[in-house]
Design an enzyme around this catalytic site. Structure first.
Site, PDB file in Angstrom:
ATOM      1  N   CYS A 108      -2.357   9.178   3.018  1.00  0.00           N
ATOM      2  CA  CYS A 108      -2.178   8.689   1.651  1.00  0.00           C
ATOM      3  C   CYS A 108      -3.463   8.752   0.843  1.00  0.00           C
ATOM      4  O   CYS A 108      -3.429   8.867  -0.384  1.00  0.00           O
ATOM      5  CB  CYS A 108      -1.619   7.271   1.658  1.00  0.00           C
ATOM      6  SG  CYS A 108      -2.616   6.095   2.596  1.00  0.00           S
TER       7      CYS A 108
ATOM      8  N   GLU B 290       0.879  -1.171   0.000  1.00  0.00           N
ATOM      9  CA  GLU B 290       0.000   0.000   0.000  1.00  0.00           C
ATOM     10  C   GLU B 290       0.913   1.216   0.000  1.00  0.00           C
ATOM     11  O   GLU B 290       1.594   1.501   0.986  1.00  0.00           O
ATOM     12  CB  GLU B 290      -0.913  -0.017   1.215  1.00  0.00           C
ATOM     13  CG  GLU B 290      -2.070   0.973   1.117  1.00  0.00           C
ATOM     14  CD  GLU B 290      -1.784   2.280   1.825  1.00  0.00           C
ATOM     15  OE1 GLU B 290      -1.463   3.261   1.112  1.00  0.00           O
ATOM     16  OE2 GLU B 290      -1.867   2.331   3.050  1.00  0.00           O
TER      17      GLU B 290
END
Length: 502
Positions: free
Chosen positions: A283, A249
Site C-alpha cells: 500500500c 489504514e
C-alpha cells in the site's frame, strides 16, 4: 456443498456440520488447510472471553504486561522460520521476504512493550494562572477489547502494528486475519498461548467478510482495519450502528519524485524495489514516479534495465488475490488505449497468477493507472518540468498514504516532503519508515484515518482520562452560585489586563 470464491472455497464439515473454508497456495492453487468460518456464536464467545481476559491483563500493569509481551516476542522470534513458511505458502511471496516481515513485526512488538509506560503513564500538565489551585494531569487507560481485521499482503507485519500496540496499551485483542492468510493468525494465537497460557488476551477467529462484520458489531471497544478503501467504508458503516470507533489504514497511490540532482542509481534501486517488491502488493510502495525533465531519459533507461532481470515467480511472487490480476490488466489496457507506452512488459507480462514487471510512460494523468490503486508490479513513470509540477501531480490524488523524494540536498528534500499531502514521506529511500517503530503510520483522504506505530499508535488504542485535583481553595471563588462582587471585579480586571491588549 461447496461454493467457489475465487481460488478459495467454503464447505460444510462432515462431522460438526459447521462451515469451513480452504486456504490455498496462490502459486499453484494447492489446498493448504481448512479453517472454520466463525459465525455469530463463535465471535460472541471469543469477544466475551476477551473482555474477561482484559481485566486480568489491565491489572498486570505496565511492568507485568511488558514481561509477558517479552515472552511473546521471544516465542515469535524462536518460531520465525515456521511463521515465515506459513506466510510464504499463503501469500506466495519468497521466503526471504516473509522472514523480513517477521523481523519487522518483532521489532514493533518490542518497541511497543518497552515504551508503553513512558507514553501512557499519567503526566502533570500546567493548570494555568486562573486554576493555580488545581493539580492537573493526563493519563491513558486501556479501551478494553480491540478487534483487528488484518490484510493478506503483509499478514503479520501490518496487523502487528495494531495488535502489538493495542496489547501494550493494556487491551485484549480478537484478531480476524484475511481469509487468504488465516494460518498466520492461527499461528500467532498459538504463540501467544506459549507466553500466557490460559489467558485469552489474544485470540484469532477465522472466516470471511461476514465474520469481520460480526466482529464490528460484537461489542468490542474499537476496530482496527487494514484493507481497501471500499471495504473500509463498509466496515465504518457497520461500526456506526454501535458507535464503535475505528482506525482505518486503506489503499494508496504512492508517488516518487526524482529531482534533477538526485543520485539516479540509488533512486532506481529504490524505485524497482518499491514498484515490484511483494509483486507490487504494497500500500505504501511506488506506483507513480515523477521525474524532472533533465534526468528523465537517464532515469527511465536505468529503471528499465534494472527491472528487465526481475521476474514473477523468482524475484517476487504471484498475485495473492486472484481477482487483482484483472484489475491490473484493466489499468494497463486503459493506459495503452489512451496513448501510453509500455517500455517494459505490457499485456504479454501476464502469466496466470504471475505478472512480470511493467513500466509505463506518457500516461495521461486521468488514466486509471494514475488515479486508482494498482496493487501489482506495474509503475507509471511520467516527466515533469520540475519538482513544483511533481508536487502538484503527486497531490492531485484522492489517496494520501506515502510518498518518496530523491534529491542530493536533504534540506530541499525536507522542503518538498513538507508540501506532499500524505501521512508519511521518505527522503532518498522507499519504505524507510517501516522499520522505525517510533514513527506513526497512516494516511489522509481515501487512504484512511488514525495512526498505528509509535507513541500515536499506543494512544490510538487508549482512552484519555484527564484529572484535576484541588490543592487549596481558589483565591477567586467563581465556581459557586454565590459569587462575590469583589471576585468578579478582580476577574474582569484580570481579563482586560491579560487578554484585551496584545
Amino acid at each position: 456443498m461447496t461454493e467457489q470464491l475465487g481460488r478459495h472455497s467454503t464447505s460444510t464439515d462432515s462431522k460438526s456440520g459447521d462451515p469451513t473454508f480452504a486456504s490455498v497456495d496462490p502459486r499453484d492453487d494447492t489446498e493448504i488447510a481448512r479453517y472454520p468460518v466463525s459465525g455469530q456464536a463463535a465471535v460472541a464467545k471469543a469477544v466475551a472471553a476477551a473482555h474477561t481476559a482484559a481485566t486480568w491483563w489491565d491489572q498486570l500493569g505496565f511492568a507485568g504486561r511488558k514481561k509477558v509481551l517479552g515472552d511473546f516476542r521471544a516465542a515469535l522470534a524462536a518460531h520465525a522460520d515456521s511463521m515465515a513458511s506459513i506466510i510464504s505458502t499463503e501469500t506466495g511471496k519468497p521466503s526471504d521476504d516473509a522472514l523480513l516481515e517477521v523481523m519487522l513485526a518483532v521489532e514493533h512488538l518490542d518497541w511497543a512493550a518497552r515504551n508503553a509506560q513512558k507514553v501512557l503513564r499519567r503526566k502533570r500538565v500546567g493548570a494555568g494562572l486562573i486554576s493555580a489551585n488545581q493539580s492537573a494531569s493526563v493519563g491513558y487507560r486501556p479501551m478494553g477489547v480491540v478487534g483487528v481485521i488484518g490484510p493478506w499482503n503483509y499478514p503479520l507485519y501490518t496487523p502487528m502494528g495494531s495488535i502489538g500496540y493495542a496489547l501494550a496499551a493494556g487491551n485484549a485483542v480478537v484478531f480476524k486475519p484475511s481469509e487468504l492468510s488465516p494460518g498466520v493468525g492461527v499461528e500467532l494465537a498459538r504463540l501467544w498461548n506459549i507466553a500466557a497460557p490460559g489467558h485469552p488476551v489474544l485470540q484469532t477467529i477465522t472466516g470471511d467478510g461476514k465474520t469481520g462484520a460480526l466482529l464490528c458489531s460484537s461489542g468490542v471497544n474499537k476496530i482496527a482495519f487494514t484493507g481497501s478503501t471500499a471495504t473500509a467504508k463498509r466496515v465504518m458503516a457497520a461500526c456506526a450502528d454501535t458507535l464503535t470507533p475505528l482506525v482505518a489504514e486503506c489503499g494508496g497511490k504512492d508517488a516518487m519524485l526524482v529531482d534533477s540532482d538526485a543520485n539516479l542509481d540509488a533512486a532506481v534501486s529504490f524505485a524497482a524495489f518499491g514498484a515490484v517488491g511483494n509483486a507490487g502488493q504494497t500500500c505504501a510502495g511506488v506506483e507513480r514516479i515523477y521525474v524532472a525533465a533533465p534526468v528523465y531519459d537517464a532515469f527511465l533507461a536505468k529503471l528499465t534495465a534494472a527491472l528487465r532481470g526481475a521476474h514473477a515467480g523468482s524475484t517476487y511472487g504471484p498475485m495473492t488475490l486472484s481477482k487483482q490480476t484483472a484489475i491490473v490488466r484493466g489499468q494497463i489496457e486503459d493506459a495503452l488505449g489512451r496513448g501510453a507506452k509500455a517500455v517494459l512488459g505490457g499485456l504479454d507480462s501476464f502469466r496466470g497468477p504471475f505478472i512480470d514487471p511493467i513500466v509505463l510512460t506518457d500516461v495521461p494523468e486521468d488514466s486509471t493507472a494514475v488515479t486508482e490503486e494498482t496493487f501489482g508490479p506495474s509503475v507509471v513513470v511520467n516527466k515533469v518540468a520540475d519538482m513544483d509540477e511533481g508536487i502538484e501531480r503527486a497531490n492531485a490524488s484522492k489517496y494520501g498514504l506515502g510518498a518518496s523524494v530523491f534529491t542530493k540536498s536533504t534540506s530541499k528534500g525536507r522542503a518538498i516532503a513538507e508540501k506532499l499531502e500524505c501521512g508519511v514521506v521518505t527522503v532518498n529511500s522507499v519504505l524507510g519508515f517501516a522499520g522505525i517503530a517510533a514513527l506513526p503510520f497512516g494516511g489522509v483522504g481515501d487512504s484512511g484515518f488514525g495512526r498505528i506505530h509509535g507513541a500515536d499508535g499506543l494512544r490510538e488504542f487508549s482512552s484519555v482520562k484527564s484529572m484535576a485535583v484541588q490543592k487549596f481553595s481558589a483565591p477567586l471563588d467563581l465556581l459557586t452560585i454565590e459569587r462575590k462582587a469583589r471576585d468578579m471585579k478582580i476577574s474582569r480586571w484580570m481579563l482586560a489586563k491579560r487578554h484585551a491588549k496584545s
